[in-house]
Design an enzyme around this catalytic site. Structure first.
Site, PDB file in Angstrom:
ATOM      1  N   ASN A  46       0.832  -1.187   0.000  1.00  0.00           N
ATOM      2  CA  ASN A  46       0.000   0.000   0.000  1.00  0.00           C
ATOM      3  C   ASN A  46       0.878   1.252   0.000  1.00  0.00           C
ATOM      4  O   ASN A  46       2.094   1.168   0.055  1.00  0.00           O
ATOM      5  CB  ASN A  46      -0.962  -0.031   1.198  1.00  0.00           C
ATOM      6  CG  ASN A  46      -2.265   0.691   0.909  1.00  0.00           C
ATOM      7  OD1 ASN A  46      -2.331   1.591   0.080  1.00  0.00           O
ATOM      8  ND2 ASN A  46      -3.310   0.282   1.600  1.00  0.00           N
ATOM      9  N   HIS A  84      22.173   0.277  14.432  1.00  0.00           N
ATOM     10  CA  HIS A  84      23.499   0.530  14.980  1.00  0.00           C
ATOM     11  C   HIS A  84      23.633  -0.175  16.317  1.00  0.00           C
ATOM     12  O   HIS A  84      22.656  -0.337  17.044  1.00  0.00           O
ATOM     13  CB  HIS A  84      23.720   2.034  15.202  1.00  0.00           C
ATOM     14  CG  HIS A  84      23.756   2.818  13.947  1.00  0.00           C
ATOM     15  ND1 HIS A  84      24.903   3.036  13.237  1.00  0.00           N
ATOM     16  CD2 HIS A  84      22.768   3.427  13.252  1.00  0.00           C
ATOM     17  CE1 HIS A  84      24.630   3.747  12.168  1.00  0.00           C
ATOM     18  NE2 HIS A  84      23.331   4.004  12.150  1.00  0.00           N
ATOM     19  N   ALA A 129      -1.564  -3.438  13.356  1.00  0.00           N
ATOM     20  CA  ALA A 129      -1.178  -2.050  13.102  1.00  0.00           C
ATOM     21  C   ALA A 129      -0.379  -1.512  14.276  1.00  0.00           C
ATOM     22  O   ALA A 129      -0.701  -1.755  15.438  1.00  0.00           O
ATOM     23  CB  ALA A 129      -2.421  -1.204  12.882  1.00  0.00           C
TER      24      ALA A 129
END
Length: 168
Positions: free
Chosen positions: A68, A98, A143
């Site tokens: 999307n 990192h 989500a």
């Protein structure tokens, strides 16, 4: 020197085609697919919406994948998205990070790890997939979830960090 310059020009051309022209809402999915293929991107899916950004060329998108709007893929290591997976808007897939550095500079040495997203998965809006993660076939990532470790097949994960919620 010349070899390095050619590689830089190649990367600039790739970025212009993929991350400038290909991002436009004026470009159809079919045209976008053609641009990506011309640029050398390895995708078997033409169902990639506008606004997607691809950093690095180690991206493998199988058939039936849906990306999307505004998906961001940082592919300094390989990112494989297997067939029939759907990825919602604003998802971040990141192969680099990192190590924690010294007092003088906390963002230490760079570390990179590949990501694999299995067949038939559904990654929800604004989820974040971090380096080294393998998401099993048939997973649902809710989500806003932040996935920091491998996910078992056919399982729902949610939260920050993402935790197993239930078997599907």
């Amino acid at each position: 020197m010349i070899k390095r310059l050619k590689a830089s020009l190649s990367l600039i051309t790739w970025n212009l085609l993929v991350n400038l022209v290909g991002k436009s809402i004026l470009v159809t999915n079919k045209q976008r697919y053609s641009l990506y293929r011309i640029a050398g991107m390895r995708t078997a899916s033409s169902n990639i919406r506008s606004g997607c950004t691809f950093r690095g060329k180690s991206i493998f998108i199988e058939r039936g994948v849906f990306l999307n709007h505004n998906v961001f893929i940082d592919a300094w290591e390989s990112v494989t998205i297997k067939e029939n997976t759907s990825i919602a808007f604003d998802v971040l897939i990141c192969t680099s990070s990192h190590r924690i550095g010294t007092l003088q500079k906390r963002a230490g040495e760079s570390k990179r790890k590949p990501i694999i997203i299995g067949k038939g998965c559904w990654i929800g809006a604004r989820a974040i997939i971090l380096p080294g993660v393998n998401i099993g076939d048939g997973c649902v990532i809710a989500a806003g979830a932040v996935v920091i470790e491998d996910c078992k097949p056919n399982t729902l994960y949610a939260g920050v960090p993402a935790k197993e919620i239930k078997q599907l």
